[in-house]
Design an enzyme around this catalytic site. Structure first.
Site: not given
Length: 328
Positions: A178-180
């Site tokens: 996951y990331c922004t």
């Protein structure tokens, strides 16, 4: 009342004459009175723009009308004022700096991890055979991250490939990246698959979409964003703050840039220490002759600075978060 919007988006899609496109796209954004930061490369678009609701609607319609970008997924935030001061649209070699520029090796249009919608991610993340992998930089995950997530000691996403050896021990597990907003996961998951990881997933739309569609459950702290809001709350189910003031240790989610432009370190600082140190990370920076006026936000319009060789050398030997070089 929120009369403005901020749009977060990306799209991997080939752009011929990308440098020329970047200038034309900048002119178009300015014609709508938008502000923000967009990166254009031969591989696609990556941006955050902000403006009136009408202007944002026109922008999204124009992007979707272009066949190359019809699949673009916009994350929309309602905001009381524009989230940037100026409009920038720049041509670069990648839309997120990874050092993985060869499409024959990594191409998100051909292979990435399996996309999980926010509710699917929420249901899978607590399984015993799962590793939740945060692919963001130190200054991002320090202010907020998923409960039990594996974080990496990296200052910029381009360092991610160097961490693959540390991840070898998890090859037999399901890897949930996951990331922004999702853009880094496209390349991170693709690289993991290339290196022999068999079961790789990614949170579609990133933390921002997870907050909107799954209530942000079990995301601890706030989500770092690349505009003058700096960080935003995403968890409306079981919110918490995990970051602390660098100077006094008080729990705070507030991140600023040091008011000394030669330092410009990115760090967490409570309001009390911000007032005491005038937005600086130390008394030394507070006494610097070029210190900027601190207005309580710790956000400054970026201006060119001389190369600080001492700081660069220092970063090679310790964790020293840098000024923003990425976009979500």
């Amino acid at each position: 009342m929120n009369t403005y919007q901020t749009l977060l988006y990306y799209c991997y899609s080939p752009i011929h004459n990308a440098e020329q496109f970047a200038q034309q796209h900048l002119d178009f954004c300015k014609s709508l009175n938008l502000v923000g930061r967009i990166i254009v490369a031969e591989e696609g678009l990556n941006g955050t723009v902000s403006g009136t609701k009408e202007a944002c609607a026109q922008y999204m319609a124009a992007v979707h009308a272009d066949p190359r970008f019809a699949k673009t997924d916009f994350k929309i935030d309602e905001v009381p004022e524009p989230s940037f001061i100026k409009m920038h649209c720049r041509y670069k070699s990648e839309i997120v700096h990874s050092g993985l520029r060869d499409p024959q090796i990594i191409d998100p249009n051909k292979q990435t991890g399996k996309h999980l919608e926010p509710t699917e991610f929420m249901q899978m993340k607590d399984s015993e055979d799962v590793v939740i992998l945060d692919v963001r930089s130190n200054y991002e995950h320090n202010v907020g991250h998923f409960k039990n997530a594996l974080t990496l000691d990296i200052e910029n996403f381009r360092e991610f490939p160097e961490k693959l050896k540390e991840l070898e021990q998890y090859k037999g597990k399901k890897i949930l990246t996951y990331c922004t907003g999702g853009i880094k996961c496209e390349k991170a998951s693709a690289l993991l698959l290339k290196e022999g990881f068999q079961d790789v997933y990614q949170l579609h739309g990133g933390i921002i979409k997870y907050g909107k569609e799954a209530g942000g459950k079990d995301f601890e702290g706030e989500c770092y964003v690349f505009d003058n809001r700096v960080s935003v709350p995403v968890n409306s189910v079981n919110p918490s703050i995990v970051s602390t003031c660098r100077n006094c240790g008080t729990v705070t989610a507030k991140m600023i840039n040091c008011a000394n432009p030669v330092c410009n370190e990115h760090f967490t600082q409570c309001d009390a220490c911000g007032e005491k140190l005038e937005g600086c990370c130390s008394t030394t920076c507070m006494e610097h002759p070029r210190k900027r006026h601190y207005d309580g936000t710790g956000y400054y319009v970026k201006i060119p600075q001389p190369v600080n060789t001492e700081k660069i050398s220092k970063r090679k030997h310790k964790n020293f978060p840098s000024k923003l070089e990425e976009t979500h």
